[in-house]
Design a protein around this motif. Structure first.
Motif, PDB file in Angstrom:
ATOM      1  N   GLU A  73       0.489  -0.728   0.072  1.00 19.30           N
ATOM      2  CA  GLU A  73       0.408   0.111  -0.075  1.00 19.30           C
ATOM      3  C   GLU A  73       0.591   1.097  -0.101  1.00 19.30           C
ATOM      4  O   GLU A  73       1.800   1.645   0.508  1.00 19.30           O
ATOM      5  N   VAL A  74       0.494   2.341  -0.850  1.00 23.91           N
ATOM      6  CA  VAL A  74       1.500   3.284  -0.922  1.00 23.91           C
ATOM      7  C   VAL A  74       0.279   3.990  -0.345  1.00 23.91           C
ATOM      8  O   VAL A  74      -1.109   4.374  -1.404  1.00 23.91           O
ATOM      9  N   ILE A  75       0.804   5.733   0.235  1.00 24.30           N
ATOM     10  CA  ILE A  75      -0.159   6.862   1.134  1.00 24.30           C
ATOM     11  C   ILE A  75       0.839   7.845   0.594  1.00 24.30           C
ATOM     12  O   ILE A  75       2.509   7.961   0.966  1.00 24.30           O
ATOM     13  N   CYS A  76       0.633   8.800  -0.463  1.00 22.47           N
ATOM     14  CA  CYS A  76       1.177   9.991  -0.695  1.00 22.47           C
ATOM     15  C   CYS A  76       0.542  10.914  -1.188  1.00 22.47           C
ATOM     16  O   CYS A  76      -0.458  11.316  -0.667  1.00 22.47           O
ATOM     17  N   GLY A  77       1.349  12.155  -1.224  1.00 24.01           N
ATOM     18  CA  GLY A  77       0.712  13.473  -1.314  1.00 24.01           C
ATOM     19  C   GLY A  77       1.706  14.427  -0.738  1.00 24.01           C
ATOM     20  O   GLY A  77       3.547  14.369  -0.623  1.00 24.01           O
ATOM     21  N   SER A  78       1.432  15.783  -0.891  1.00 24.66           N
ATOM     22  CA  SER A  78       2.426  16.565  -0.545  1.00 24.66           C
ATOM     23  C   SER A  78       2.630  16.655   1.127  1.00 24.66           C
ATOM     24  O   SER A  78       2.547  15.668   1.654  1.00 24.66           O
ATOM     25  N   MET A  79       3.469  17.575   1.695  1.00 23.53           N
ATOM     26  CA  MET A  79       4.097  17.861   2.866  1.00 23.53           C
ATOM     27  C   MET A  79       2.411  18.684   3.304  1.00 23.53           C
ATOM     28  O   MET A  79       1.197  19.005   2.988  1.00 23.53           O
ATOM     29  N   PHE A  80       2.167  17.995   4.533  1.00 24.60           N
ATOM     30  CA  PHE A  80       1.178  18.367   5.826  1.00 24.60           C
ATOM     31  C   PHE A  80       0.096  18.012   5.399  1.00 24.60           C
ATOM     32  O   PHE A  80      -1.589  17.992   5.567  1.00 24.60           O
ATOM     33  N   SER A  81      -0.503  16.894   4.081  1.00 16.42           N
ATOM     34  CA  SER A  81      -1.295  15.854   3.143  1.00 16.42           C
ATOM     35  C   SER A  81      -1.854  14.887   5.102  1.00 16.42           C
ATOM     36  O   SER A  81      -3.142  14.577   3.974  1.00 16.42           O
ATOM     37  N   LEU A  89       7.351   2.698  -6.633  1.00 20.20           N
ATOM     38  CA  LEU A  89       6.430   2.396  -5.323  1.00 20.20           C
ATOM     39  C   LEU A  89       4.775   2.043  -5.637  1.00 20.20           C
ATOM     40  O   LEU A  89       4.047   0.764  -5.732  1.00 20.20           O
ATOM     41  N   MET A  90       4.155   2.980  -6.536  1.00 21.98           N
ATOM     42  CA  MET A  90       3.017   3.528  -6.797  1.00 21.98           C
ATOM     43  C   MET A  90       2.978   2.905  -7.967  1.00 21.98           C
ATOM     44  O   MET A  90       1.918   2.054  -8.134  1.00 21.98           O
ATOM     45  N   ALA A  91       3.786   2.168  -8.795  1.00 22.73           N
ATOM     46  CA  ALA A  91       2.847   1.184 -10.080  1.00 22.73           C
ATOM     47  C   ALA A  91       3.050  -0.338  -9.009  1.00 22.73           C
ATOM     48  O   ALA A  91       2.732  -1.375 -10.265  1.00 22.73           O
ATOM     49  N   ILE A  92       3.620  -0.769  -8.500  1.00 23.18           N
ATOM     50  CA  ILE A  92       3.996  -2.174  -8.217  1.00 23.18           C
ATOM     51  C   ILE A  92       2.993  -1.936  -7.258  1.00 23.18           C
ATOM     52  O   ILE A  92       2.481  -3.856  -6.380  1.00 23.18           O
TER      53      ILE A  92
END
Ligand code: ADP
Ligand SMILES: Cc1cn([C@H]2C[C@H](O)[C@@H](COP(=O)(O)O)O2)c(=O)[nH]c1=O
Ligand code: ZN
Length: 196
Positions: free
Chosen positions: A19-27, A138-141
């Motif tokens: 699982e990937v949790i992504c985004g900008s700073m402070f998100s 990582l987002m791709a896999i």
């Protein structure tokens, strides 16, 4: 299938996942990571949490959110150390993953193929709006990708960029609100608003 922890618990334990949790700073990446990991701990699963040793902003051994939520972690120098330290683990959490080497994807695949649930949090873009470190691979896999948003400090819209406030062009520059603010596309690129 939409991401749901309920679906994960329905899986036979021999299957791992990424699982990937992504985004900008402070998100809210770290808060979401801590939330998922604490739920796994309540379920009495064996959980290990890692962060890159370069990130010493709040605490050497805690993963800490901007809202002061925290969970104990092990700082590691590189991605191969995660593999060595995860043998008896059911759930692995990794924060600030953008700072790891490109070997992190292979490490996460090995962990998941060994039945481990791997949850990774990190910046998808650097301050230039470019893909950051191993996160795009990582987002791709990954089986599941969750993109979270901050609030734009200029206009209040959902923000997905981390705007650097100080004149320093190194990609890696640790910092908080003195150095970065989350911005939406319009405010990050300072696009014309006359058609709004
Ligand atoms: N502009 C902002 N937008 C959203 N949250 C913000 C903002 N500035 C500060 N925060 C705080 O940051 C918290 C999220 O922190 P954290 O999970 O550490 O984010 P991340 O790991 O994505 O940097 C929010 O709950 C909120 O209290
Ligand atoms: C955009 C950007 C950020 N960083 C640094 C700044 C912080 O120390 C971390 C991100 O922390 P957060 O938990 O996501 O708020 O990364 C950097 O080094 N380079 C950049 O371009
Ligand atoms: Zn904005």
């Amino acid at each position: 299938m939409l991401f749901s922890e309920h679906n994960l618990t329905l899986r036979p334990a021999r299957y791992g996942s990424i699982e990937v949790i992504c985004g900008s700073m402070f998100s809210g990446k770290t808060e979401e990571l801590i939330r998922r990991l604490k739920r796994a701990q309540y379920a009495r699963l064996n959980v290990e949490i890692f962060k890159p040793s370069v990130d010493k902003r709040y605490d050497e051994k805690l993963v800490v959110s901007h809202d002061s939520n925290s969970i104990p972690s092990t700082p590691v120098e590189n991605s191969s150390a995660i593999l060595l330290l995860s043998s008896a683990t059911q759930v692995v959490g990794i924060d600030e993953a953008q700072f790891f080497d490109d070997g992190l994807s292979e490490v996460c695949v090995k962990l998941a193929n060994n039945g481990i649930r791997v949850i990774i949090a990190g910046l998808d873009m650097d301050y230039k709006g470019q893909p950051f470190g191993p996160i795009p691979s990582l987002m791709a896999i990954a089986e599941h990708v969750t993109k979270v948003h901050a609030v734009c400090m200029q206009c209040g819209a959902p923000a997905n960029y981390s705007y650097r406030l100080i004149a320093d062009t190194q990609t890696v520059l640790l910092g908080e609100k003195e150095a970065y603010e989350p911005r939406c596309r319009q405010c990050y690129y300072q696009l014309d608003r006359q058609n709004d």
